[in-house]
Design a protein around this motif. Structure first.
Motif, short mmCIF file in Angstrom:
data_model
loop_
_atom_site.label_atom_id
_atom_site.label_comp_id
_atom_site.label_asym_id
_atom_site.label_seq_id
_atom_site.Cartn_x
_atom_site.Cartn_y
_atom_site.Cartn_z
N GLY A 36 51.44 -46.80 76.01
CA GLY A 36 51.72 -47.04 74.59
C GLY A 36 50.73 -46.36 73.67
N ARG A 37 49.99 -45.41 74.20
CA ARG A 37 49.01 -44.68 73.40
C ARG A 37 49.66 -43.40 72.88
N VAL A 38 49.33 -43.04 71.64
CA VAL A 38 49.82 -41.80 71.05
C VAL A 38 48.93 -40.67 71.58
N VAL A 39 49.58 -39.62 72.07
CA VAL A 39 48.83 -38.51 72.67
C VAL A 39 49.39 -37.17 72.21
N SER A 40 48.50 -36.18 72.27
CA SER A 40 48.89 -34.78 72.13
C SER A 40 48.48 -34.14 73.44
N GLY A 41 49.46 -33.83 74.28
CA GLY A 41 49.13 -33.44 75.65
C GLY A 41 48.55 -34.67 76.34
N ARG A 42 47.32 -34.53 76.83
CA ARG A 42 46.64 -35.68 77.44
C ARG A 42 45.52 -36.21 76.55
N ILE A 43 45.43 -35.70 75.33
CA ILE A 43 44.40 -36.15 74.40
C ILE A 43 44.93 -37.32 73.60
N GLU A 44 44.23 -38.43 73.68
CA GLU A 44 44.65 -39.65 72.99
C GLU A 44 44.25 -39.60 71.51
N ILE A 45 45.17 -39.99 70.65
CA ILE A 45 44.91 -40.08 69.22
C ILE A 45 44.82 -41.57 68.89
N PRO A 46 43.66 -42.03 68.45
CA PRO A 46 43.52 -43.47 68.18
C PRO A 46 44.52 -43.96 67.13
N ASN A 47 45.08 -45.13 67.39
CA ASN A 47 46.04 -45.72 66.45
C ASN A 47 45.42 -45.95 65.08
N THR A 48 44.10 -46.19 65.06
CA THR A 48 43.43 -46.38 63.77
C THR A 48 43.48 -45.09 62.93
N GLN A 49 43.41 -43.95 63.60
CA GLN A 49 43.49 -42.66 62.88
C GLN A 49 44.89 -42.44 62.32
N ILE A 50 45.89 -42.79 63.10
CA ILE A 50 47.27 -42.65 62.63
C ILE A 50 47.51 -43.60 61.46
N ALA A 51 47.03 -44.82 61.59
CA ALA A 51 47.19 -45.81 60.52
C ALA A 51 46.49 -45.33 59.25
N ARG A 52 45.30 -44.77 59.39
CA ARG A 52 44.57 -44.28 58.22
C ARG A 52 45.33 -43.13 57.55
N GLU A 53 45.88 -42.24 58.36
CA GLU A 53 46.65 -41.10 57.83
C GLU A 53 47.84 -41.58 57.00
#
Length: 170
Positions: A36-53
């Motif tokens: 359930g983690r957001v990723v680009s390839g195998r790099i995880e993008i923290p949900n807090t960063q997405i929420a902030r965006e």
């Protein structure tokens, strides 16, 4: 009949914030992994960063990814998304040229074929072609990155095409 994008958005019709998460994932080419983690390839993008965006609560991102994993159709879509690097922003650094074509009706068939054929007929090498999806943007454009500048008469010919609203060069 609803488009694929509309069908996805309908699944989140009760939550504009979740729809914003879905739109961001699609626009950026981000996937959702089995955890359930957001990723680009195998790099995880923290949900807090997405929420902030998106200026939303992190829990909205969590609930959206949970909903994606719970729905088999959404799971198949969001576990198979990938992003493609764009040469458009790198063009000035790499001494490339960008042709931007703004059209009246982006759903009209043959736009990409017509424009790229006109360049190929002039033996202009195309490094990359990116066409924005009319479902993701109000004014979708066609971007063509070339090695060489386009001649003025070709620009004039492009402007005369019935589907062209505007042409820009970078």
């Amino acid at each position: 009949m609803a488009t694929a994008f509309e069908a996805i958005m309908q699944k989140f019709e009760g939550s504009p914030s979740q729809q914003a998460v879905i739109r961001l994932l699609l626009e950026r080419g981000f996937s959702v992994n089995d955890d359930g983690r957001v990723v680009s390839g195998r790099i995880e993008i923290p949900n807090t960063q997405i929420a902030r965006e998106l200026d939303i609560d992190r829990r909205v991102v969590d609930s959206t990814t949970d909903a994606i994993l719970a729905d088999e159709e959404l799971r198949r879509i969001f576990q198979n998304i990938s992003s493609i690097p764009s040469l458009r922003d790198l063009a000035p650094v790499l001494d490339l040229h960008v042709l931007t074509v703004d059209v009246h009706d982006a759903d009209q068939p043959g736009i990409v074929a017509t424009v790229t054929t006109m360049l190929a007929d002039r033996e202009i090498s195309i490094r990359q072609t990116v066409s924005e999806d009319p479902e993701f943007t109000d004014q979708p454009k066609l971007y063509i990155v070339t090695d060489e500048a386009l001649p003025g008469d070709l620009i004039n010919e492009l402007m005369e095409l019935p589907f062209v609203r505007k042409v820009e060069l970078e």
